[in-house]
Design a protein around this motif. Structure first.
Motif, PDB file in Angstrom:
ATOM      1  N   GLY A 161      46.670  26.565 -18.579  1.00  0.00           N
ATOM      2  CA  GLY A 161      47.386  26.652 -17.100  1.00  0.00           C
ATOM      3  C   GLY A 161      46.619  25.543 -16.127  1.00  0.00           C
ATOM      4  N   GLU A 162      46.894  25.835 -14.890  1.00  0.00           N
ATOM      5  CA  GLU A 162      46.667  24.700 -13.990  1.00  0.00           C
ATOM      6  C   GLU A 162      46.196  25.334 -12.519  1.00  0.00           C
ATOM      7  OE1 GLU A 162      49.477  21.052 -13.316  1.00  0.00           O
ATOM      8  OE2 GLU A 162      49.765  22.470 -11.611  1.00  0.00           O
ATOM      9  N   ILE A 163      45.027  25.141 -12.192  1.00  0.00           N
ATOM     10  CA  ILE A 163      44.594  25.532 -10.884  1.00  0.00           C
ATOM     11  C   ILE A 163      44.697  24.051  -9.807  1.00  0.00           C
ATOM     12  CG2 ILE A 163      42.533  26.606  -9.800  1.00  0.00           C
ATOM     13  CD1 ILE A 163      41.407  26.988 -12.728  1.00  0.00           C
ATOM     14  N   ARG A 164      45.489  24.671  -8.857  1.00  0.00           N
ATOM     15  CA  ARG A 164      45.747  23.733  -7.471  1.00  0.00           C
ATOM     16  C   ARG A 164      44.331  24.097  -6.311  1.00  0.00           C
ATOM     17  NH1 ARG A 164      51.218  24.905  -5.626  1.00  0.00           N
ATOM     18  NH2 ARG A 164      50.246  26.941  -6.098  1.00  0.00           N
ATOM     19  N   ILE A 165      43.470  23.049  -6.272  1.00  0.00           N
ATOM     20  CA  ILE A 165      42.267  23.399  -5.319  1.00  0.00           C
ATOM     21  C   ILE A 165      42.284  22.405  -4.322  1.00  0.00           C
ATOM     22  CG2 ILE A 165      39.706  23.572  -5.288  1.00  0.00           C
ATOM     23  CD1 ILE A 165      39.934  24.242  -8.300  1.00  0.00           C
ATOM     24  N   GLY A 166      42.220  22.958  -3.047  1.00  0.00           N
ATOM     25  CA  GLY A 166      41.823  21.987  -1.854  1.00  0.00           C
ATOM     26  C   GLY A 166      40.412  21.938  -1.536  1.00  0.00           C
ATOM     27  N   PHE A 167      39.962  20.684  -0.766  1.00  0.00           N
ATOM     28  CA  PHE A 167      38.340  20.524  -0.527  1.00  0.00           C
ATOM     29  C   PHE A 167      38.337  19.456   0.371  1.00  0.00           C
ATOM     30  CE2 PHE A 167      39.473  17.631  -3.677  1.00  0.00           C
ATOM     31  CZ  PHE A 167      38.662  16.434  -3.325  1.00  0.00           C
ATOM     32  N   PRO A 168      37.414  19.721   1.148  1.00  0.00           N
ATOM     33  CA  PRO A 168      37.161  18.583   2.070  1.00  0.00           C
ATOM     34  C   PRO A 168      36.305  17.552   1.487  1.00  0.00           C
ATOM     35  CG  PRO A 168      35.404  20.566   2.533  1.00  0.00           C
ATOM     36  CD  PRO A 168      36.483  21.011   1.661  1.00  0.00           C
ATOM     37  N   HIS A 169      36.273  16.483   2.183  1.00  0.00           N
ATOM     38  CA  HIS A 169      35.538  15.316   1.310  1.00  0.00           C
ATOM     39  C   HIS A 169      34.202  15.456   1.240  1.00  0.00           C
ATOM     40  CE1 HIS A 169      33.263  11.378   1.671  1.00  0.00           C
ATOM     41  NE2 HIS A 169      34.056  11.198   0.801  1.00  0.00           N
ATOM     42  N   SER A 170      33.402  16.149   2.136  1.00  0.00           N
ATOM     43  CA  SER A 170      32.112  16.617   2.066  1.00  0.00           C
ATOM     44  C   SER A 170      31.576  17.218   0.799  1.00  0.00           C
ATOM     45  CB  SER A 170      31.471  17.044   3.209  1.00  0.00           C
ATOM     46  OG  SER A 170      32.075  18.439   3.319  1.00  0.00           O
ATOM     47  N   LEU A 171      32.519  18.207   0.392  1.00  0.00           N
ATOM     48  CA  LEU A 171      32.282  18.761  -0.955  1.00  0.00           C
ATOM     49  C   LEU A 171      32.812  18.089  -2.103  1.00  0.00           C
ATOM     50  CD1 LEU A 171      33.119  22.503   0.181  1.00  0.00           C
ATOM     51  CD2 LEU A 171      30.903  21.200   0.375  1.00  0.00           C
ATOM     52  N   GLY A 172      33.506  17.017  -2.127  1.00  0.00           N
ATOM     53  CA  GLY A 172      33.921  16.268  -3.321  1.00  0.00           C
ATOM     54  C   GLY A 172      32.801  15.381  -3.606  1.00  0.00           C
ATOM     55  N   ILE A 173      31.704  15.072  -3.040  1.00  0.00           N
ATOM     56  CA  ILE A 173      30.727  14.298  -3.499  1.00  0.00           C
ATOM     57  C   ILE A 173      29.674  14.813  -4.627  1.00  0.00           C
ATOM     58  CG2 ILE A 173      28.567  12.861  -2.693  1.00  0.00           C
ATOM     59  CD1 ILE A 173      29.931  13.041  -0.001  1.00  0.00           C
ATOM     60  N   HIS A 174      29.550  16.194  -4.397  1.00  0.00           N
ATOM     61  CA  HIS A 174      28.566  16.624  -5.376  1.00  0.00           C
ATOM     62  C   HIS A 174      29.089  18.048  -5.839  1.00  0.00           C
ATOM     63  CE1 HIS A 174      24.860  17.720  -7.572  1.00  0.00           C
ATOM     64  NE2 HIS A 174      24.697  18.834  -6.761  1.00  0.00           N
ATOM     65  N   LEU A 175      29.198  18.895  -4.946  1.00  0.00           N
ATOM     66  CA  LEU A 175      29.553  20.498  -5.314  1.00  0.00           C
ATOM     67  C   LEU A 175      30.570  20.536  -6.270  1.00  0.00           C
ATOM     68  CD1 LEU A 175      28.902  23.414  -4.891  1.00  0.00           C
ATOM     69  CD2 LEU A 175      30.312  23.652  -2.801  1.00  0.00           C
ATOM     70  N   LEU A 176      31.924  20.193  -5.590  1.00  0.00           N
ATOM     71  CA  LEU A 176      33.054  20.383  -6.575  1.00  0.00           C
ATOM     72  C   LEU A 176      33.129  19.608  -8.011  1.00  0.00           C
ATOM     73  CD1 LEU A 176      35.892  21.627  -6.456  1.00  0.00           C
ATOM     74  CD2 LEU A 176      36.759  19.502  -5.698  1.00  0.00           C
ATOM     75  N   PRO A 177      32.729  18.511  -8.009  1.00  0.00           N
ATOM     76  CA  PRO A 177      32.791  18.023  -9.583  1.00  0.00           C
ATOM     77  C   PRO A 177      31.671  18.621 -10.321  1.00  0.00           C
ATOM     78  CG  PRO A 177      32.421  16.175  -7.713  1.00  0.00           C
ATOM     79  CD  PRO A 177      32.372  17.537  -7.039  1.00  0.00           C
TER      80      PRO A 177
END
Length: 300
Positions: A91-107
């Motif tokens: 299946g598929e997970i749809r996730i929102g995030f702020p730019h500041s968390l897309g640099i290190h935490l989310l990836p």
């Protein structure tokens, strides 16, 4: 009208023969003929006309065929979606995030999760605080990483993942660049590089400056961490950034210094719509994130 009638109709239309359709469907020929006849009676129009030993669609049948195929395709998609909803390994997970968390935490979190669950797909949407809340409530996303953690929003619920310190960033030639700690009031005469008004980090910095007894003079504004870092490194002002935004290095890097007074913090959480059951695939990921962050927070 029954689903079986549509299935029989489409099979006859594709094979142009009742007997062949019955063989394909593994039912009696009389059952196929009966269902087609009942469908034509209900619609009040002939769907087939003879063509030698075969059948061909009438103009009305061709029109009905296109609609019937769409209905069955949508139904198949709905069944597949439901199966994925109930399957934590697909299946598929749809996730929102702020730019500041897309640099290190989310990836890093997604990479670790995909290593254990390779069939799970992610749809990622970046947004500011209020955009993420809105898209979550409108059902555009299943989960949202967000900062600050919204304690007072009745429509959402979630978990506080971590509290992170913000550091002062300075141009390398700044008079305070060699200090290990500074008080925020020492920068009251400096020009600040700030995030634009839609970003929650701006509010955090403004509140910290207020506690330090001054209102910052804003020289430049930006919307990306890299932009803020670059402008400060180029000597165009000072700013405050989260620690995780300073992990990566680039040719244009400012100096980072801890703030002792006041301490500047931001909270980071993972939220969902209150009282609503998540798809199992999203719930499995949510549990993984909570365990992952709990382990990280307990490390010495």
């Amino acid at each position: 009208m029954e689903l079986r009638q549509l299935q029989y109709f489409i099979t006859v239309a594709r094979l142009e023969h009742v007997t062949h359709a019955a063989e394909s469907l593994r039912v009696a020929q009389s059952a196929v003929s009966r269902q087609i006849h009942q469908l034509e009676e209900e619609l009040g129009v002939a769907l087939f006309s003879p063509k030698g030993r075969n059948l061909q669609l009438t103009p009305a049948g061709k029109l009905f065929m296109s609609r019937a195929e769409t209905i069955l395709t949508d139904l198949d998609r709905a069944v597949l979606d439901l199966q994925e909803f109930m399957n934590p390994e697909a299946g598929e997970i749809r996730i929102g995030f702020p730019h500041s968390l897309g640099i290190h935490l989310l990836p890093s979190v997604i990479a670790e999760y995909r290593a254990e669950h390779p069939n799970v797909k992610f749809v990622l949407k970046q947004g500011t605080y209020h955009v993420l809340i809105r898209e979550l409530l409108e059902g555009e996303i299943d989960l949202a990483f967000i900062s600050p953690f919204p304690k007072e929003r009745e429509e959402v619920e979630g978990e506080l993942l971590l509290t992170e310190e913000l550091k002062i960033i300075l141009p390398p030639n700044h008079l305070l660049a060699r200090h290990t700690t500074i008080r925020l009031e020492q920068l009251k005469d400096d020009s600040f590089v700030m995030f634009s008004e839609s970003y929650s980090l701006r509010s955090i910095v403004l509140e910290a400056c207020r506690k330090a007894g001054f209102s910052p003079r804003i020289g430049f504004e930006g919307e990306e961490m890299d932009t803020i870092r670059g402008l400060v490194a180029a000597g165009l002002g000072v700013s405050l950034l989260p620690e995780m935004a300073l992990i990566e290095t680039s040719p244009m890097m400012p100096v980072s210094v801890r703030v002792t007074e006041p301490q500047v913090l931001r909270t980071i959480g993972l939220i969902r719509r209150r009282g609503e059951k998540l798809p199992l695939v999203a719930e499995a990921f949510r549990n993984f994130v909570i365990r992952h962050m709990d382990t990280k927070n307990r490390l010495p």
